[in-house]
Scaffold this motif. Structure first.
Motif, PDB file in Angstrom:
ATOM      1  N   GLY A  13     -23.656   4.527 -69.129  1.00 12.60           N
ATOM      2  CA  GLY A  13     -23.564   4.368 -70.586  1.00 12.60           C
ATOM      3  C   GLY A  13     -22.289   3.638 -70.978  1.00 12.60           C
ATOM      4  O   GLY A  13     -22.299   2.765 -71.851  1.00 12.60           O
ATOM      5  N   MET A  14     -21.182   3.999 -70.310  1.00 14.20           N
ATOM      6  CA  MET A  14     -19.911   3.313 -70.567  1.00 14.20           C
ATOM      7  C   MET A  14     -20.029   1.838 -70.184  1.00 14.20           C
ATOM      8  O   MET A  14     -19.553   0.959 -70.905  1.00 14.20           O
ATOM      9  N   ARG A  15     -20.690   1.579 -69.079  1.00 20.95           N
ATOM     10  CA  ARG A  15     -20.885   0.200 -68.637  1.00 20.95           C
ATOM     11  C   ARG A  15     -21.706  -0.587 -69.647  1.00 20.95           C
ATOM     12  O   ARG A  15     -21.409  -1.741 -69.950  1.00 20.95           O
ATOM     13  N   PHE A  16     -22.747   0.041 -70.203  1.00 23.96           N
ATOM     14  CA  PHE A  16     -23.568  -0.613 -71.213  1.00 23.96           C
ATOM     15  C   PHE A  16     -22.725  -0.970 -72.438  1.00 23.96           C
ATOM     16  O   PHE A  16     -22.838  -2.072 -72.986  1.00 23.96           O
ATOM     17  N   PHE A  87     -15.052 -10.006 -67.509  1.00 26.65           N
ATOM     18  CA  PHE A  87     -13.721 -10.581 -67.691  1.00 26.65           C
ATOM     19  C   PHE A  87     -13.781 -11.892 -68.467  1.00 26.65           C
ATOM     20  O   PHE A  87     -12.807 -12.287 -69.103  1.00 26.65           O
ATOM     21  N   GLY A  88     -14.936 -12.563 -68.432  1.00 29.03           N
ATOM     22  CA  GLY A  88     -15.129 -13.732 -69.291  1.00 29.03           C
ATOM     23  C   GLY A  88     -15.099 -13.337 -70.752  1.00 29.03           C
ATOM     24  O   GLY A  88     -14.579 -14.063 -71.594  1.00 29.03           O
ATOM     25  N   GLY A  89     -15.652 -12.168 -71.060  1.00 30.01           N
ATOM     26  CA  GLY A  89     -15.576 -11.661 -72.432  1.00 30.01           C
ATOM     27  C   GLY A  89     -14.137 -11.415 -72.847  1.00 30.01           C
ATOM     28  O   GLY A  89     -13.728 -11.764 -73.957  1.00 30.01           O
ATOM     29  N   ALA A  90     -13.354 -10.835 -71.953  1.00 28.38           N
ATOM     30  CA  ALA A  90     -11.934 -10.608 -72.260  1.00 28.38           C
ATOM     31  C   ALA A  90     -11.203 -11.938 -72.426  1.00 28.38           C
ATOM     32  O   ALA A  90     -10.382 -12.094 -73.329  1.00 28.38           O
ATOM     33  N   ALA A  91     -11.518 -12.908 -71.570  1.00 26.11           N
ATOM     34  CA  ALA A  91     -10.888 -14.234 -71.682  1.00 26.11           C
ATOM     35  C   ALA A  91     -11.312 -14.913 -72.980  1.00 26.11           C
ATOM     36  O   ALA A  91     -10.494 -15.578 -73.632  1.00 26.11           O
ATOM     37  N   ALA A  92     -12.569 -14.754 -73.366  1.00 29.51           N
ATOM     38  CA  ALA A  92     -13.046 -15.337 -74.622  1.00 29.51           C
ATOM     39  C   ALA A  92     -12.318 -14.707 -75.805  1.00 29.51           C
ATOM     40  O   ALA A  92     -11.937 -15.403 -76.752  1.00 29.51           O
ATOM     41  N   LEU A  93     -12.119 -13.407 -75.749  1.00 26.14           N
ATOM     42  CA  LEU A  93     -11.383 -12.717 -76.805  1.00 26.14           C
ATOM     43  C   LEU A  93      -9.945 -13.219 -76.870  1.00 26.14           C
ATOM     44  O   LEU A  93      -9.401 -13.456 -77.959  1.00 26.14           O
ATOM     45  N   TYR A  94      -9.343 -13.440 -75.716  1.00 21.05           N
ATOM     46  CA  TYR A  94      -7.978 -13.983 -75.668  1.00 21.05           C
ATOM     47  C   TYR A  94      -7.939 -15.384 -76.273  1.00 21.05           C
ATOM     48  O   TYR A  94      -7.061 -15.704 -77.071  1.00 21.05           O
ATOM     49  N   ALA A  95      -8.918 -16.212 -75.895  1.00 20.74           N
ATOM     50  CA  ALA A  95      -8.980 -17.579 -76.422  1.00 20.74           C
ATOM     51  C   ALA A  95      -9.235 -17.596 -77.921  1.00 20.74           C
ATOM     52  O   ALA A  95      -8.841 -18.547 -78.608  1.00 20.74           O
ATOM     53  N   ALA A  96      -9.860 -16.543 -78.438  1.00 23.74           N
ATOM     54  CA  ALA A  96     -10.112 -16.454 -79.877  1.00 23.74           C
ATOM     55  C   ALA A  96      -8.869 -16.000 -80.640  1.00 23.74           C
ATOM     56  O   ALA A  96      -8.875 -15.965 -81.863  1.00 23.74           O
ATOM     57  N   GLY A 107      -7.600  -4.389 -69.069  1.00 19.36           N
ATOM     58  CA  GLY A 107      -7.137  -3.166 -68.417  1.00 19.36           C
ATOM     59  C   GLY A 107      -8.235  -2.128 -68.297  1.00 19.36           C
ATOM     60  O   GLY A 107      -8.392  -1.490 -67.253  1.00 19.36           O
ATOM     61  N   VAL A 108      -9.014  -1.977 -69.351  1.00 19.85           N
ATOM     62  CA  VAL A 108     -10.142  -1.038 -69.321  1.00 19.85           C
ATOM     63  C   VAL A 108     -11.149  -1.469 -68.256  1.00 19.85           C
ATOM     64  O   VAL A 108     -11.678  -0.646 -67.504  1.00 19.85           O
ATOM     65  N   LEU A 109     -11.406  -2.764 -68.170  1.00 16.06           N
ATOM     66  CA  LEU A 109     -12.357  -3.278 -67.181  1.00 16.06           C
ATOM     67  C   LEU A 109     -11.869  -3.057 -65.757  1.00 16.06           C
ATOM     68  O   LEU A 109     -12.655  -2.698 -64.870  1.00 16.06           O
ATOM     69  N   TYR A 112     -12.357   0.624 -65.068  1.00 17.99           N
ATOM     70  CA  TYR A 112     -13.771   0.941 -64.889  1.00 17.99           C
ATOM     71  C   TYR A 112     -14.247   0.520 -63.502  1.00 17.99           C
ATOM     72  O   TYR A 112     -14.933   1.270 -62.822  1.00 17.99           O
ATOM     73  N   HIS A 113     -13.903  -0.685 -63.094  1.00 13.31           N
ATOM     74  CA  HIS A 113     -14.355  -1.167 -61.789  1.00 13.31           C
ATOM     75  C   HIS A 113     -13.691  -0.413 -60.636  1.00 13.31           C
ATOM     76  O   HIS A 113     -14.321  -0.208 -59.595  1.00 13.31           O
ATOM     77  N   LEU A 114     -12.456   0.001 -60.807  1.00 14.28           N
ATOM     78  CA  LEU A 114     -11.818   0.822 -59.771  1.00 14.28           C
ATOM     79  C   LEU A 114     -12.510   2.183 -59.654  1.00 14.28           C
ATOM     80  O   LEU A 114     -12.743   2.670 -58.547  1.00 14.28           O
ATOM     81  N   LEU A 115     -12.846   2.772 -60.780  1.00 11.33           N
ATOM     82  CA  LEU A 115     -13.538   4.057 -60.758  1.00 11.33           C
ATOM     83  C   LEU A 115     -14.969   3.918 -60.239  1.00 11.33           C
ATOM     84  O   LEU A 115     -15.520   4.869 -59.683  1.00 11.33           O
TER      85      LEU A 115
END
Length: 126
Positions: A13-16, A87-96, A107-109, A112-115
């Protein structure tokens, strides 16, 4: 199938939610960077394009999805696609221009991937 963190219902659910956030980030990027006449089309088209890629290429029998796929994709390639979307979403947010939110999302991503290491290993082995 594994019953570790990456396959638990609440983790899925968190991933979704993270998937939806990534799609919204692509839309925000389009809004912030595309000139006005095309902006409205791109705000819909960018996330839609990413979502179609996301749904088309999947690893068969992936318990974090339906297990079905349109185009069977080896696990390592699917993992790269997932990293590109998240991470593309995070990069897109940064570019915005939303730098703090983008770094926070990154950081959240990472967390999440480590867990979800069990799911990551499953993908890398399939």
């Amino acid at each position: 199938m594994s019953s570790g963190f990456g396959f638990r219902p609440w983790a899925l659910g968190m991933r979704f939610v993270l998937e939806l956030v990534a799609l919204v980030c692509f839309g925000l990027w389009a809004w912030a960077t595309v000139p006005a006449p095309l902006r409205y089309v791109c705000v819909v088209a960018a996330p839609l394009f990413v979502a179609v890629l996301w749904g088309t290429f999947a690893t068969p029998d992936d318990a974090s999805r339906s297990g079905r796929t349109v185009i069977a994709t080896p696990g390592p390639l699917r993992f790269l696609l997932e990293l590109a979307v998240f991470f593309g979403g995070a990069a897109a947010l940064y570019a915005a221009g939303s730098h703090v939110l983008a770094v926070t999302l990154g950081g959240v991503l990472v967390m999440y991937h480590l867990l979800s290491w069990d799911r990551v290993l499953w993908l890398l082995r399939h």
